[in-house]
Design an enzyme around this catalytic site. Structure first.
Site, PDB file in Angstrom:
ATOM      1  N   LYS A  89       0.867  -1.179   0.000  1.00 39.16           N
ATOM      2  CA  LYS A  89       0.000   0.000   0.000  1.00 39.16           C
ATOM      3  C   LYS A  89       0.898   1.220   0.000  1.00 39.16           C
ATOM      4  O   LYS A  89       2.056   1.173   0.426  1.00 39.16           O
ATOM      5  CB  LYS A  89      -0.888   0.016   1.241  1.00 39.16           C
ATOM      6  CG  LYS A  89      -2.193   0.770   1.053  1.00 39.16           C
ATOM      7  CD  LYS A  89      -3.220  -0.043   0.297  1.00 39.16           C
ATOM      8  CE  LYS A  89      -4.572   0.647   0.291  1.00 39.16           C
ATOM      9  NZ  LYS A  89      -5.607  -0.143  -0.381  1.00 39.16           N
ATOM     10  N   HIS A 192     -16.746   6.982  -3.596  1.00 37.40           N
ATOM     11  CA  HIS A 192     -16.976   6.143  -4.779  1.00 37.40           C
ATOM     12  C   HIS A 192     -17.571   4.789  -4.411  1.00 37.40           C
ATOM     13  O   HIS A 192     -18.619   4.390  -4.928  1.00 37.40           O
ATOM     14  CB  HIS A 192     -15.664   5.926  -5.536  1.00 37.40           C
ATOM     15  CG  HIS A 192     -15.167   7.142  -6.258  1.00 37.40           C
ATOM     16  ND1 HIS A 192     -15.919   7.814  -7.180  1.00 37.40           N
ATOM     17  CD2 HIS A 192     -13.987   7.812  -6.177  1.00 37.40           C
ATOM     18  CE1 HIS A 192     -15.236   8.852  -7.646  1.00 37.40           C
ATOM     19  NE2 HIS A 192     -14.057   8.871  -7.045  1.00 37.40           N
TER      20      HIS A 192
END
Length: 363
Positions: A89, A192
């Protein structure tokens, strides 16, 4: 002889050792103002794949903690989903609304390139497919590109679909049926992924209560989906069937768990448990069924993995649909073992990593 002392957990290497990361890269560029951290947790199963998020962290220490927890979660997410990927990440420190630009993103792409494929990036919080295009100008080690460029496109719909599948599985365990018709669901965060999840929930006939860090976005979603809008802190006090955290992590903690009035927690946020060894059992004690976050929000990773290996969008959706069965399996495993679902899911992921690690031990 030099005495080597154990580093405290609050030190940088102490934290890295605690989470058992392979590599952590600090990226800085004076000209563009880039400040980023890339965490590579484990690459036994394959290259570390995980999105990059941009956030205005309160401190560098907070950013480091976030990237360490997120990349560890990606390792487990890939492993439990049967993907040949490791966990990674990245976080870019800054305000995405005012500081994100082409030069900054392309400079970040250069840092990703220098890792020679050990880390593959994709989009995450406050990042878009357009941002991935900029990063792609500097490195091939990026997924989540627009479909017009041969990529898999925005992973958000697939993430939401997997979360929806996991939520239905948890509902079946809690209520005896996976139907969400008439169920009251509190959704925390309508970005989103959260918005796509709302589409699934309202289409099935669930009643929605929602909140978001950005008040205008919350009000727009409320009007669009006919949902009740509440304040950020009020979301924990709603009398609902399901609480769905879909924003940042650690919302399940000492302050909030005691306030929850729900039977199920199932959301698409990462690292929902502030301390999984404390707050996983705490949910069990309250009689709340927890659908492990890294299990049910794996749809986005499955989607970008399809891009890496060259499979179809439909194939990714078919794989994501299996999250329903995987969730039921983990919940049954936790009940049989007398543990909590997060621990059961972590053990299942670690068992696969260990097994494949033994396979790869022969040159």
């Amino acid at each position: 002889m030099v005495e080597i002392q154990a580093l405290p957990e609050t030190s940088i290497f102490g934290q890295i050792a605690e989470f058992q990361h392979e590599q952590v890269v600090f990226c800085h560029d004076h000209e563009t103002g880039l400040r980023a951290i890339i965490g590579i947790h484990n690459t036994v199963l394959g290259p570390a794949l995980g999105g990059t998020r941009m956030w205005h962290y309160a401190s560098d220490a907070e950013a480091l903690n976030d990237v360490l927890r997120l990349s560890r979660g990606m390792t487990y997410k890939a492993a439990i989903s049967g993907l040949n990927l490791g966990g990674g990440k990245a976080v870019i420190i800054g305000d995405a609304k005012t500081q994100k630009n082409e030069a900054l993103l392309r400079k970040f792409g250069r840092f990703v390139k220098n890792l020679n494929g050990k880390y593959i990036t994709a989009e995450d919080v406050n990042m878009t497919t357009k941002d991935m295009e900029y990063i792609r100008m500097e490195t091939t080690h990026v997924a989540g590109l627009p479909e017009s460029m041969g990529g898999s496109g925005d992973p958000s719909p697939v993430t939401a679909y997997g979360t929806y599948m996991g939520m239905k599985a948890a509902a079946k365990k809690a209520f005896g049926s996976d139907s969400l018709v008439g169920k009251r669901v509190a959704v925390q965060g309508v970005g989103h992924v959260g918005t796509y999840l709302l589409e699934h929930l309202t289409k099935e006939g669930a009643e929605i209560v929602l909140t978001d860090y950005y008040k205008e976005r919350a009000e727009e979603a409320g009007a669009r989906f006919g949902a009740k809008v509440v304040g950020l802190d009020e979301i924990y006090d709603q009398d609902v069937d399901i609480y769905s955290p879909c924003a940042l992590g650690a919302t399940l903690n000492d302050d909030t768990i005691g306030r929850l009035k729900c039977a199920v927690v199932a959301g698409c946020a990462n690292n929902q448990l502030k301390d999984e060894n404390v707050h996983g059992p705490a949910l069990v004690e309250r009689g709340i069924i927890y659908a492990p976050d890294f299990l049910i929000n794996a749809g986005g990773l499955i989607n970008v993995y399809s891009e890496v290996v060259g499979s179809s969008r439909q194939g990714a959706l078919n794989q994501t649909e299996k999250i329903y069965d995987y969730t039921l399996q983990v919940l049954e495993k936790a009940a049989k073992e007398g543990s909590h679902p997060q621990a059961a899911a972590v053990r299942q992921a670690e068992q696969r990593i260990a097994a494949i690690g033994r396979v790869k031990s022969t040159y």
